[in-house]
Design an enzyme around this catalytic site. Structure first.
Site, PDB file in Angstrom:
ATOM      1  N   ASP A 131       0.825  -1.210   0.000  1.00  0.00           N
ATOM      2  CA  ASP A 131       0.000   0.000   0.000  1.00  0.00           C
ATOM      3  C   ASP A 131       0.863   1.266   0.000  1.00  0.00           C
ATOM      4  OD1 ASP A 131      -2.351   1.411  -0.032  1.00  0.00           O
ATOM      5  OD2 ASP A 131      -2.755   1.203   2.118  1.00  0.00           O
ATOM      6  N   ASN A 133     -10.970  -3.033  -5.215  1.00  0.00           N
ATOM      7  CA  ASN A 133     -10.253  -2.038  -6.026  1.00  0.00           C
ATOM      8  C   ASN A 133     -10.980  -1.686  -7.322  1.00  0.00           C
ATOM      9  OD1 ASN A 133      -6.972  -3.157  -4.930  1.00  0.00           O
ATOM     10  ND2 ASN A 133      -8.070  -1.316  -4.312  1.00  0.00           N
TER      11      ASN A 133
HETATM   12  C1  IPE Z   1      -5.316  -2.833  -0.205  1.00  0.00           C
HETATM   13  O1  IPE Z   1      -5.001  -1.496  -0.392  1.00  0.00           O
HETATM   14  C2  IPE Z   1      -5.300  -3.548  -1.517  1.00  0.00           C
HETATM   15  C3  IPE Z   1      -3.999  -3.694  -2.158  1.00  0.00           C
HETATM   16  C4  IPE Z   1      -2.837  -3.303  -1.678  1.00  0.00           C
HETATM   17  C5  IPE Z   1      -4.036  -4.357  -3.437  1.00  0.00           C
HETATM   18  P1  IPE Z   1      -6.134  -0.396  -0.546  1.00  0.00           P
HETATM   19  O2  IPE Z   1      -5.415   0.901  -0.687  1.00  0.00           O
HETATM   20  O3  IPE Z   1      -7.061  -0.758  -1.634  1.00  0.00           O
HETATM   21  O4  IPE Z   1      -6.895  -0.512   0.840  1.00  0.00           O
HETATM   22  P2  IPE Z   1      -7.864   0.519   1.577  1.00  0.00           P
HETATM   23  O5  IPE Z   1      -8.919   0.909   0.594  1.00  0.00           O
HETATM   24  O6  IPE Z   1      -7.030   1.688   1.993  1.00  0.00           O
HETATM   25  O7  IPE Z   1      -8.383  -0.252   2.750  1.00  0.00           O
HETATM   26  C1  IPE Z   2      -1.504   0.267  -3.403  1.00  0.00           C
HETATM   27  O1  IPE Z   2      -1.310   1.638  -3.441  1.00  0.00           O
HETATM   28  C2  IPE Z   2      -1.683  -0.314  -4.774  1.00  0.00           C
HETATM   29  C3  IPE Z   2      -2.998  -0.913  -5.020  1.00  0.00           C
HETATM   30  C4  IPE Z   2      -4.030  -0.866  -4.233  1.00  0.00           C
HETATM   31  C5  IPE Z   2      -3.134  -1.618  -6.266  1.00  0.00           C
HETATM   32  P1  IPE Z   2      -2.544   2.640  -3.432  1.00  0.00           P
HETATM   33  O2  IPE Z   2      -2.941   2.935  -4.835  1.00  0.00           O
HETATM   34  O3  IPE Z   2      -3.628   2.128  -2.560  1.00  0.00           O
HETATM   35  O4  IPE Z   2      -1.856   3.926  -2.786  1.00  0.00           O
HETATM   36  P2  IPE Z   2      -2.510   4.936  -1.756  1.00  0.00           P
HETATM   37  O5  IPE Z   2      -3.082   4.137  -0.629  1.00  0.00           O
HETATM   38  O6  IPE Z   2      -3.568   5.703  -2.494  1.00  0.00           O
HETATM   39  O7  IPE Z   2      -1.364   5.791  -1.331  1.00  0.00           O
HETATM   40 MG    MG Z   3      -4.089   2.345  -0.612  1.00  0.00          MG
END
Ligand code: IPE
Ligand code: IPE
Ligand code: MG
Length: 246
Positions: free
Chosen positions: A26, A74
Site C-alpha cells: 500500500d 479495487n
Molecule cells: C489494499 O489497499 C489492496 C492492495 C494493496 C491491493 P487499498 O489501498 O485498496 O486498501 P484501503 O482501501 O485503503 O483499505
Molecule cells: C496500493 O497503493 C496499490 C494498489 C491498491 C493496487 P494505493 O494505490 O492504494 O496507494 P494509496 O493508498 O492511495 O497511497
Molecule cells: Mg491504498
C-alpha cells in the site's frame, strides 16, 4: 490446522525464518503525490519494488510470498486507474516471466482473476503453466482477491458436498474449510506486512492471518526494498509466538 505448525527455522535457535510472508503493498498513490506525480507513476514505482522484494525473498530463502496486487474492492477506483493497474500487470508478467522460470519460481494466483480481460487471463494462465514444473519458491499474486469471498466459496463448496451426500455435516471443521481455500497448498502464513502506515487488513487473508505475526510499517510501498524485507524478517525472528499457550 496450519496455524499450529511451527515456523521454519534455519541456523539454530533464535533465527526463525518465516516460511510464508504476505504483503499488503500500500501507498503507491501517496508516494506519487509527495513527488507531484500522477498516481500511475506510483504504481509503476511499485512494480520496481515488487521486483526487488521478490528477489530479496528468494535470496533469504522464504518459501512462499503472497502479494496483494488487486483487491476485490479495487474495482471501485476510477476506470482509468483500474486499467492502468491491469496494464502494469501485463507488463510485469511479460517482462519478468523468463526470470521466474529460470529462478525455479512457482507462480501462483489467488482470487477471482478470471473476471479480468480475456487476454490478461490467458497471459496469467500461460505464466502459471510455464512455472508449474518448477520446484523452488512460490510467488503468489492476489488478483481480484477478497478473503470474505474466498471463505464464502469454501462454505458453498462444502455445502454442495453435504447435499451430494459426499460429506457429513459433522466433518466440517477448521481443516475442512482450510482445504477449500485458495491457499490450501501453501505453507501456513507466518508474517503479514502492510506498508504505508494504514493499520487494517482490507479483506486480505482473514482466515490465514489467525496466528500470523502482523507488521505495520510506515514506509510507502515503492520505498520498500530488500533492506526493509530483511528488517521485517529480523523483527519476526524476535517475536515470541504462543498460539494461546504459555
Ligand atoms: C489494499 O489497499 C489492496 C492492495 C494493496 C491491493 P487499498 O489501498 O485498496 O486498501 P484501503 O482501501 O485503503 O483499505
Ligand atoms: C496500493 O497503493 C496499490 C494498489 C491498491 C493496487 P494505493 O494505490 O492504494 O496507494 P494509496 O493508498 O492511495 O497511497
Ligand atoms: Mg491504498
Amino acid at each position: 490446522m496450519a496455524s499450529e505448525a511451527a515456523p521454519g527455522s534455519i541456523g539454530g535457535a533464535g533465527t526463525a525464518l518465516p516460511r510464508h510472508v504476505a504483503i499488503i503493498m500500500d501507498g503507491n498513490g501517496r508516494w506519487a503525490k509527495k513527488r507531484f506525480l500522477p498516481r500511475f507513476a506510483g504504481h509503476k514505482a511499485g512494480v520496481e519494488a515488487v521486483r526487488a522484494v521478490t528477489r530479496a525473498a528468494r535470496a533469504i530463502g522464504i518459501e512462499a510470498m503472497t502479494l496483494y496486487a488487486f483487491s476485490s474492492e479495487n474495482w471501485r477506483r476510477p476506470e482509468e486507474e483500474v486499467s492502468d493497474l491491469m496494464g502494469l500487470l501485463r507488463i510485469f508478467i511479460r517482462s519478468d516471466i523468463d526470470e521466474l522460470v529460470q529462478e525455479n519460481v512457482r507462480l501462483r494466483v489467488i482470487g477471482d482473476y478470471r473476471r479480468f480481460a480475456p487476454d490478461l487471463v490467458k497471459l496469467v494462465d500461460d505464466a502459471i503453466a510455464r512455472t508449474a514444473a518448477n520446484s523452488g519458491p512460490i510467488l503468489v499474486i492476489a488478483l481480484n482477491y477478497g478473503a470474505q469471498a474466498e471463505i464464502a466459496a469454501a462454505a458453498r463448496s462444502l455445502a454442495a458436498k453435504v447435499v451430494a451426500g459426499e460429506m457429513a455435516v459433522e466433518a466440517i471443521d477448521d481443516a475442512a474449510i482450510e482445504r477449500e481455500l485458495d491457499t490450501h497448498d501453501l505453507p501456513p502464513l507466518d508474517l503479514l506486512i502492510r506498508t504505508s502506515g494504514e493499520v487494517r487488513l482490507s479483506n486480505f487473508l482473514l482466515w490465514q492471518a489467525a496466528y500470523a505475526e502482523l507488521l505495520f510499517v510506515d514506509t510507502l510501498w515503492p520505498d520498500f526494498d530488500a533492506a526493509a524485507l530483511h528488517q521485517a524478517v529480523t523483527t519476526f525472528a524476535q517475536r515470541q509466538r504462543r498460539y494461546g499457550g504459555l
